[in-house]
Write a protein that holds these residues in place. Sequence first.
Motif, mmCIF file in Angstrom:
data_model
loop_
_atom_site.group_PDB
_atom_site.id
_atom_site.type_symbol
_atom_site.label_atom_id
_atom_site.label_comp_id
_atom_site.label_asym_id
_atom_site.label_seq_id
_atom_site.Cartn_x
_atom_site.Cartn_y
_atom_site.Cartn_z
ATOM 1 N N ALA A 126 0.822 -1.218 0.000
ATOM 2 C CA ALA A 126 0.000 0.000 0.000
ATOM 3 C C ALA A 126 0.853 1.264 0.000
ATOM 4 C CB ALA A 126 -0.916 -0.008 1.228
ATOM 5 N N PHE A 127 1.998 1.202 0.676
ATOM 6 C CA PHE A 127 2.848 2.384 0.855
ATOM 7 C C PHE A 127 3.668 2.729 -0.385
ATOM 8 C CE2 PHE A 127 6.957 4.211 2.103
ATOM 9 C CZ PHE A 127 6.574 5.264 2.928
ATOM 10 N N SER A 128 4.252 1.731 -1.031
ATOM 11 C CA SER A 128 5.187 1.962 -2.126
ATOM 12 C C SER A 128 4.615 2.761 -3.292
ATOM 13 C CB SER A 128 5.742 0.628 -2.635
ATOM 14 O OG SER A 128 6.527 0.003 -1.644
ATOM 15 N N PRO A 129 3.419 2.429 -3.803
ATOM 16 C CA PRO A 129 2.897 3.211 -4.932
ATOM 17 C C PRO A 129 2.676 4.687 -4.573
ATOM 18 C CG PRO A 129 1.710 1.148 -4.693
ATOM 19 C CD PRO A 129 2.535 1.297 -3.456
ATOM 20 N N LYS A 130 2.212 4.944 -3.366
ATOM 21 C CA LYS A 130 1.961 6.327 -2.955
ATOM 22 C C LYS A 130 3.268 7.093 -2.792
ATOM 23 C CE LYS A 130 -2.398 5.151 -0.672
ATOM 24 N NZ LYS A 130 -3.203 5.167 0.585
ATOM 25 N N ALA A 131 4.273 6.439 -2.227
ATOM 26 C CA ALA A 131 5.566 7.090 -2.053
ATOM 27 C C ALA A 131 6.221 7.373 -3.400
ATOM 28 C CB ALA A 131 6.472 6.213 -1.194
ATOM 29 N N THR A 132 6.077 6.435 -4.335
ATOM 30 C CA THR A 132 6.662 6.615 -5.661
ATOM 31 C C THR A 132 6.024 7.796 -6.376
ATOM 32 O OG1 THR A 132 7.158 4.253 -5.857
ATOM 33 C CG2 THR A 132 7.055 5.526 -7.901
ATOM 34 N N GLN A 133 4.718 7.944 -6.256
ATOM 35 C CA GLN A 133 4.025 9.064 -6.885
ATOM 36 C C GLN A 133 4.516 10.400 -6.332
ATOM 37 O OE1 GLN A 133 -0.152 8.328 -6.304
ATOM 38 N NE2 GLN A 133 -0.216 6.619 -7.745
ATOM 39 N N ILE A 134 4.721 10.454 -5.025
ATOM 40 C CA ILE A 134 5.207 11.696 -4.411
ATOM 41 C C ILE A 134 6.610 12.010 -4.914
ATOM 42 C CG2 ILE A 134 5.889 12.787 -2.230
ATOM 43 C CD1 ILE A 134 3.625 11.213 -0.881
ATOM 44 N N TRP A 135 7.479 10.987 -4.984
ATOM 45 C CA TRP A 135 8.839 11.224 -5.476
ATOM 46 C C TRP A 135 8.849 11.727 -6.917
ATOM 47 C CZ3 TRP A 135 13.349 12.700 -4.444
ATOM 48 C CH2 TRP A 135 14.372 12.568 -5.403
ATOM 49 N N GLU A 136 7.974 11.173 -7.749
ATOM 50 C CA GLU A 136 7.911 11.605 -9.144
ATOM 51 C C GLU A 136 7.504 13.072 -9.241
ATOM 52 O OE1 GLU A 136 5.298 8.750 -10.852
ATOM 53 O OE2 GLU A 136 6.888 7.254 -11.158
ATOM 54 N N ARG A 137 6.592 13.504 -8.364
ATOM 55 C CA ARG A 137 6.191 14.919 -8.372
ATOM 56 C C ARG A 137 7.340 15.808 -7.914
ATOM 57 N NH1 ARG A 137 1.483 13.155 -5.569
ATOM 58 N NH2 ARG A 137 2.037 14.476 -3.791
#
Length: 297
Positions: free
Chosen positions: A283-294
């Motif tokens: 659950a955590f990884s996809p959300k963290a990846t999206q934030i890093w991309e931004r």
Amino acid sequence: MTIDHTSFNVVWSVLMPRRSLALAALALVAGCGGTGAAAQPSASPTSTQGRDFQIQTLKADCMKGKGFKYVAWVYPDVPLTDEDEQRLSPDFATRKAYRETHGYDIMYRQIHGRPEGAKDAPVDPNGAIRDDLSPAQQKAYGTASDGCEAEAIKKVTGKVVTSAGDLVQQMNKLYAQRMKRELDGDPQLVELATAKADCLTAKGYQVSSTKPTLMGDWGRQSVERELHERARKEDKDIPPYDPDSGVAYGTTRLTDQEKRQYLQKEIKTAVDDIECGKDFDAAFSPKATQIWERVSQ
């Protein structure tokens, strides 16, 4: 990326596997020379290569004006190594198997060096240029390099930094701030993080907080913190460990036996971490990846 020091290497701490690729590429394209750990290939470098080459061209002109040779060089897009594919695999069993031999790749790299597939990867030519200089010239080169990087980055991006390394640390801190703001209050992540912490506690680990952002990189940071604190005991100039900065020091004053002991401890932590965090990480990884991309954009 390295920090000039007689006894210590810099380890770039990362919160997410894909983030490590972006950070390493950023460090190279921003012009960091030296002989530190090799950069990993970027997950999507082509979107910023034009900007990066512009920075490099300006830096090369600046370095020439200061009397130093410098080659404008951008890390190219190269395939992931077999080890990268295993480490980043969406399959849980594959990622776990990787950790059973590599841990978080902190001590493994000290013992085994670069993975086989990365040995033929492109190398920044400026490292060799700097290595050919005398110690005094290398120091002057490093000062000029930082200044020219800062000047070039400001001209192209408008960002005020002291060097490419400073830019990476600023990005790390911005990423950490946004992660805390967006994820530490997420009800689903809070519940899953608590379950992960309970599992780790049952295995004998000390968990000081169950905040999702801390549990997301709990294992790697615990390993890095221990090595960093050992390094600080050996050199008082090393700053306190700051997980938000993305920088951790690791001592090179280890015997082969100590390295193997550290690796086995790291592997156990990494395996327990991924087992206890299976549901949380999903659950955590996809959300963290999206934030890093931004943040990286």
